[in-house]
Design an enzyme around this catalytic site. Structure first.
Site, PDB file in Angstrom:
ATOM      1  N   TYR A  29      -4.876  -9.737   4.249  1.00 37.19           N
ATOM      2  CA  TYR A  29      -4.629  -8.573   3.389  1.00 37.19           C
ATOM      3  C   TYR A  29      -5.873  -8.776   2.425  1.00 37.19           C
ATOM      4  O   TYR A  29      -6.659  -7.738   2.191  1.00 37.19           O
ATOM      5  CB  TYR A  29      -3.556  -8.647   2.453  1.00 37.19           C
ATOM      6  CG  TYR A  29      -3.128  -7.717   1.547  1.00 37.19           C
ATOM      7  CD1 TYR A  29      -3.101  -6.290   1.587  1.00 37.19           C
ATOM      8  CD2 TYR A  29      -3.046  -8.230   0.060  1.00 37.19           C
ATOM      9  CE1 TYR A  29      -3.090  -5.566   0.636  1.00 37.19           C
ATOM     10  CE2 TYR A  29      -3.054  -7.307  -0.953  1.00 37.19           C
ATOM     11  CZ  TYR A  29      -3.108  -6.035  -0.569  1.00 37.19           C
ATOM     12  OH  TYR A  29      -2.890  -5.020  -1.755  1.00 37.19           O
ATOM     13  N   SER A  69      -7.434  -4.098  -4.552  1.00 32.56           N
ATOM     14  CA  SER A  69      -6.538  -5.049  -4.956  1.00 32.56           C
ATOM     15  C   SER A  69      -7.244  -6.075  -5.800  1.00 32.56           C
ATOM     16  O   SER A  69      -8.381  -6.528  -5.422  1.00 32.56           O
ATOM     17  CB  SER A  69      -5.721  -5.607  -4.005  1.00 32.56           C
ATOM     18  OG  SER A  69      -4.852  -6.600  -4.313  1.00 32.56           O
TER      19      SER A  69
HETATM   20  P1  NAP Z   1       4.190   0.763  -1.321  1.00 27.94           P
HETATM   21  O1  NAP Z   1       5.276   0.994  -2.541  1.00 27.94           O
HETATM   22  O2  NAP Z   1       4.731  -0.070  -0.503  1.00 27.94           O
HETATM   23  O3  NAP Z   1       3.910   2.204  -0.914  1.00 27.94           O
HETATM   24  C1  NAP Z   1       3.051   2.602   0.347  1.00 27.94           C
HETATM   25  C2  NAP Z   1       2.519   3.709   0.456  1.00 27.94           C
HETATM   26  O4  NAP Z   1       1.571   3.904   1.606  1.00 27.94           O
HETATM   27  C3  NAP Z   1       3.700   4.607   1.006  1.00 27.94           C
HETATM   28  O5  NAP Z   1       3.665   5.925   0.371  1.00 27.94           O
HETATM   29  C4  NAP Z   1       3.729   4.685   2.590  1.00 27.94           C
HETATM   30  O6  NAP Z   1       4.073   5.840   3.163  1.00 27.94           O
HETATM   31  C5  NAP Z   1       2.212   4.830   2.461  1.00 27.94           C
HETATM   32  N1  NAP Z   1       1.571   4.478   3.879  1.00 27.94           N
HETATM   33  C6  NAP Z   1       1.881   2.988   4.747  1.00 27.94           C
HETATM   34  N2  NAP Z   1       1.299   3.049   5.725  1.00 27.94           N
HETATM   35  C7  NAP Z   1       0.509   4.428   5.952  1.00 27.94           C
HETATM   36  C8  NAP Z   1      -0.141   5.043   6.813  1.00 27.94           C
HETATM   37  N3  NAP Z   1      -0.457   4.705   8.027  1.00 27.94           N
HETATM   38  N4  NAP Z   1      -0.413   6.378   6.573  1.00 27.94           N
HETATM   39  C9  NAP Z   1      -0.072   6.982   5.435  1.00 27.94           C
HETATM   40  N5  NAP Z   1       0.636   6.448   4.477  1.00 27.94           N
HETATM   41  C10 NAP Z   1       1.140   5.178   4.520  1.00 27.94           C
HETATM   42  O7  NAP Z   1       3.043   0.200  -1.882  1.00 27.94           O
HETATM   43  P2  NAP Z   1       2.233   0.139  -3.339  1.00 27.94           P
HETATM   44  O8  NAP Z   1       2.890  -1.212  -3.942  1.00 27.94           O
HETATM   45  O9  NAP Z   1       2.467   1.116  -4.203  1.00 27.94           O
HETATM   46  O10 NAP Z   1       0.791   0.028  -2.996  1.00 27.94           O
HETATM   47  C11 NAP Z   1       0.078   1.177  -2.854  1.00 27.94           C
HETATM   48  C12 NAP Z   1      -1.275   0.563  -2.645  1.00 27.94           C
HETATM   49  O11 NAP Z   1      -1.871  -0.422  -3.908  1.00 27.94           O
HETATM   50  C13 NAP Z   1      -1.698  -0.309  -1.382  1.00 27.94           C
HETATM   51  O12 NAP Z   1      -2.908   0.099  -1.024  1.00 27.94           O
HETATM   52  C14 NAP Z   1      -1.861  -1.641  -1.841  1.00 27.94           C
HETATM   53  O13 NAP Z   1      -2.697  -2.581  -1.115  1.00 27.94           O
HETATM   54  C15 NAP Z   1      -2.199  -1.514  -3.301  1.00 27.94           C
HETATM   55  N6  NAP Z   1      -1.956  -2.543  -4.371  1.00 27.94           N
HETATM   56  C16 NAP Z   1      -0.697  -2.830  -4.775  1.00 27.94           C
HETATM   57  C17 NAP Z   1      -0.343  -3.689  -5.388  1.00 27.94           C
HETATM   58  C18 NAP Z   1       1.065  -4.064  -6.071  1.00 27.94           C
HETATM   59  O14 NAP Z   1       1.374  -5.240  -6.674  1.00 27.94           O
HETATM   60  N7  NAP Z   1       1.813  -3.265  -5.555  1.00 27.94           N
HETATM   61  C19 NAP Z   1      -1.188  -4.390  -6.062  1.00 27.94           C
HETATM   62  C20 NAP Z   1      -2.729  -4.363  -5.644  1.00 27.94           C
HETATM   63  C21 NAP Z   1      -3.044  -3.261  -4.971  1.00 27.94           C
HETATM   64  P3  NAP Z   1       5.646   5.708   4.080  1.00 27.94           P
HETATM   65  O15 NAP Z   1       6.519   5.195   3.140  1.00 27.94           O
HETATM   66  O16 NAP Z   1       5.946   7.057   4.471  1.00 27.94           O
HETATM   67  O17 NAP Z   1       5.367   5.063   5.016  1.00 27.94           O
END
Ligand code: NAP
Length: 251
Positions: free
Chosen positions: A155, A142
């Site tokens: 985080y 991130s």
């Molecule tokens: P999201 O929409 O909340 O989706 C999270 C995903 O991770 C879901 O598929 C969830 O599955 C899965 N997950 C959560 N806990 C888990 C576990 N213990 N084992 C296996 N799967 C698990 O998240 P996102 O915003 O797309 O973010 C994805 C990644 O990008 C993360 O690592 C986040 O830190 C990073 N990121 C996001 C942003 C942003 O602005 N969105 C920015 C920088 C980095 P379930 O729904 O089945 O629980």
């Protein structure tokens, strides 16, 4: 459109957001994809269906990446379905924004167990299946790693730890022909940023103001970089932290 033809890829946390987009983009480039999820079975099924509807190949495997037995099952089922593994994307992650007074041991362990321990467990399992032929690991970090924000102490620490793992392991695994890189997304519109209330908030406005390209990122923006890093186009790239963020300069 076959940069990943016949490659086998596991994408953790692929039921939603960035992970779902990476799974779909990989499949569109010819990869056979393992769509991992923790609890959102219906969303994960939709991702697999969308891949199949577009002529791709994907299977669904439930596993909580923070649990070793689940990770073992995830890789066993991958092996049973496809026999090999070429690419691991550590995307599963959670983010909790808490002022320091509210940081609890529980929130610390939840975030570190999924974002950091989970990635270490999957990498250990992947290395057994890369089995000397080499492989490719992409850690979804991130911008919060480079630019820690107020209320994001834990985080941001998880993502800085993940980046340290990327760099350390690039040195440890290069001789085994394993490449490993971090992608650092900027603020990206996903199910997660909707449910945490970021979308539509003043914080979202500030994020966009601080982004030279003037919008929230979309999961597809990140997926395109993941395809590049997973492909032979990136054959000489390892141990890098690559921002995909519209140039964001502050959280
Ligand atoms: P999201 O929409 O909340 O989706 C999270 C995903 O991770 C879901 O598929 C969830 O599955 C899965 N997950 C959560 N806990 C888990 C576990 N213990 N084992 C296996 N799967 C698990 O998240 P996102 O915003 O797309 O973010 C994805 C990644 O990008 C993360 O690592 C986040 O830190 C990073 N990121 C996001 C942003 C942003 O602005 N969105 C920015 C920088 C980095 P379930 O729904 O089945 O629980």
């Amino acid at each position: 459109m076959s940069k990943l033809k016949n490659k086998v890829a596991i994408v953790t946390g692929a039921s939603k957001g960035i992970g779902a987009a990476i799974a779909k983009y990989f499949a569109a480039e010819g990869a056979k994809v393992v769509v991992n999820y923790a609890s959102s079975k219906r969303d994960a099924e939709q991702v697999v269906k969308s891949i199949a509807d577009n002529g791709g190949t994907a299977i669904l495997v439930q596993a909580d990446v923070s649990k070793e037995a689940d990770v073992t099952r995830l890789f066993d089922e991958t092996n049973k379905a496809f026999g090999v593994l070429d690419i691991l994307v550590n995307n599963a992650g959670i983010y909790q924004y808490l002022p320091i007074e509210l940081v609890s041991q529980e929130s610390f362990h939840q975030q570190f167990n999924i974002n950091v321990l989970g990635s270490l467990l999957t990498i250990q399992a992947a290395l057994k299946q890369f089995d000397g032929k080499g492989g490719n690991i992409i850690n979804i970090s991130s911008g919060a790693s480079n630019m820690p924000m107020a209320t994001g102490s834990v985080y941001s620490a998880t993502k800085a730890a993940l980046d340290a793992i990327t760099i350390s392991l690039s040195k440890e695994l290069g001789a085994k022909n394993v490449r490993i890189n971090s992608i650092l997304p900027g603020a990206t519109e996903t199910e997660g940023t909707h449910t945490t209330g970021i979308m539509g908030s003043d914080f979202e406005k500030k994020l966009v103001e601080n982004t030279p390209l003037g919008r929230m990122g979309q999961p597809e923006d990140i997926a395109k970089m993941a395809v590049f890093l997973a492909s032979d186009d990136a054959a000489w790239i390892t141990g890098e932290k690559i921002s995909v963020s519209g140039g964001i300069y502050g959280f």
